[in-house]
Design a protein around this motif. Structure first.
Motif, mmCIF file in Angstrom:
data_model
loop_
_atom_site.group_PDB
_atom_site.id
_atom_site.type_symbol
_atom_site.label_atom_id
_atom_site.label_comp_id
_atom_site.label_asym_id
_atom_site.label_seq_id
_atom_site.Cartn_x
_atom_site.Cartn_y
_atom_site.Cartn_z
ATOM 1 N N LYS A 90 0.742 -1.097 0.149
ATOM 2 C CA LYS A 90 0.011 -0.024 0.120
ATOM 3 C C LYS A 90 1.091 1.085 0.053
ATOM 4 O O LYS A 90 0.312 2.106 -0.721
ATOM 5 C CB LYS A 90 -0.912 -0.075 1.178
ATOM 6 C CG LYS A 90 -1.975 -1.047 1.188
ATOM 7 C CD LYS A 90 -2.852 -1.145 2.221
ATOM 8 C CE LYS A 90 -2.774 -1.048 3.424
ATOM 9 N NZ LYS A 90 -3.643 -0.883 4.513
ATOM 10 N N GLU A 111 -10.761 -0.853 1.707
ATOM 11 C CA GLU A 111 -9.867 -0.477 2.578
ATOM 12 C C GLU A 111 -8.613 0.381 2.015
ATOM 13 O O GLU A 111 -8.256 1.226 2.502
ATOM 14 C CB GLU A 111 -9.317 -1.825 3.129
ATOM 15 C CG GLU A 111 -8.272 -1.410 4.504
ATOM 16 C CD GLU A 111 -6.652 -1.365 3.784
ATOM 17 O OE1 GLU A 111 -6.020 -1.061 4.727
ATOM 18 O OE2 GLU A 111 -6.469 -2.101 2.735
ATOM 19 N N GLU A 115 -8.213 4.413 2.657
ATOM 20 C CA GLU A 115 -7.025 4.411 3.268
ATOM 21 C C GLU A 115 -6.344 5.977 2.563
ATOM 22 O O GLU A 115 -5.932 6.894 3.110
ATOM 23 C CB GLU A 115 -5.831 3.668 3.238
ATOM 24 C CG GLU A 115 -4.394 4.133 3.981
ATOM 25 C CD GLU A 115 -3.552 2.820 4.049
ATOM 26 O OE1 GLU A 115 -3.304 2.484 5.142
ATOM 27 O OE2 GLU A 115 -3.031 2.264 2.987
ATOM 28 N N THR A 118 -8.254 8.993 3.422
ATOM 29 C CA THR A 118 -7.998 9.512 4.810
ATOM 30 C C THR A 118 -6.516 10.196 4.922
ATOM 31 O O THR A 118 -6.362 11.261 5.519
ATOM 32 C CB THR A 118 -7.816 8.249 5.685
ATOM 33 O OG1 THR A 118 -8.904 7.367 5.649
ATOM 34 C CG2 THR A 118 -7.456 8.483 7.394
ATOM 35 N N TRP A 119 -5.440 9.671 4.102
ATOM 36 C CA TRP A 119 -4.369 10.281 4.150
ATOM 37 C C TRP A 119 -4.442 11.657 3.464
ATOM 38 O O TRP A 119 -3.866 12.400 3.727
ATOM 39 C CB TRP A 119 -3.361 9.434 3.234
ATOM 40 C CG TRP A 119 -2.786 8.117 3.928
ATOM 41 C CD1 TRP A 119 -3.250 7.717 5.157
ATOM 42 C CD2 TRP A 119 -1.888 7.198 3.621
ATOM 43 N NE1 TRP A 119 -2.721 6.431 5.480
ATOM 44 C CE2 TRP A 119 -1.731 6.335 4.550
ATOM 45 C CE3 TRP A 119 -1.055 7.069 2.490
ATOM 46 C CZ2 TRP A 119 -1.035 5.278 4.365
ATOM 47 C CZ3 TRP A 119 -0.103 5.966 2.345
ATOM 48 C CH2 TRP A 119 -0.175 5.092 3.387
#
Length: 186
Positions: A90, A111, A115, A118-119
């Motif tokens: 990732k 997921e 992610e 979110t980052w």
């Protein structure tokens, strides 16, 4: 541009998922857009990669050693990076890609794109994220995100970081014009 693609290691129950994955791979290759993805030869992952390669596209795969040992690695890619675990996979995709698109898939697909979103909210990167909403597949996620906003768990501008469309051209246009909102906790 290098686009990170997240999608299923399975093909799903409707042939439209595979045909869309193939169309995405071909279209990106013809536009000169490089793909970086999970490195698998199976499911939608393999369909995207094979289609891009068939049109002369550049495709990089990032795959954990465990999956290579299970013989799911695509051996015909432009580049195949073997990493030790999913965390490294990732991180490497996030490092290489300039934008991210999720096609239909399962828990891993969800997921991985969340992610990156979110980052982006945290200001770890300023790269756009999008959902290719084939057959309304991501409508429940879009509704859930709207609920997060209405219940006060995320800001409107962070929800608006995401693009949902069934048209690859719309996603790519949004990528060209993307302006990230202020990061969370500035």
């Amino acid at each position: 541009m290098i686009v990170g693609i997240y999608c299923g290691s399975r093909s799903g129950g409707d042939p439209i998922y595979t045909s869309t994955a193939q169309s995405v791979g071909q279209s990106l290759a013809l536009l000169g857009v490089e793909i970086v993805y999970g490195g698998g030869r199976v499911g939608l992952m393999g369909a995207v990669a094979d289609a891009a390669l068939s049109k002369g596209g550049r495709v990089s795969g990032i795959i954990p050693r465990l999956l290579v040992e299970r013989e799911t690695a695509h051996t015909g890619l432009t580049r195949l990076h073997v990493v030790e675990n999913m965390h490294e996979r990732k991180a490497k995709i996030a490092e290489i890609a300039e934008a991210f698109i999720a096609l239909p898939g399962g828990a891993g697909t969800f997921e991985e794109i969340v992610e990156q979103w979110t980052w982006g909210q945290l200001g770890i990167h300023q790269k756009p994220c999008a959902f290719l909403n084939v057959k309304g597949y991501f409508d429940p996620i879009k509704s859930m995100i709207e609920n997060m906003v209405s219940e006060g768990f995320i800001q409107r501008d962070h929800a608006d970081m995401l693009t949902f469309s069934d048209d690859l051209g719309v996603l790519l246009e949004r990528f060209k014009n993307y302006i990230p909102p202020p990061r969370k906790w500035t």
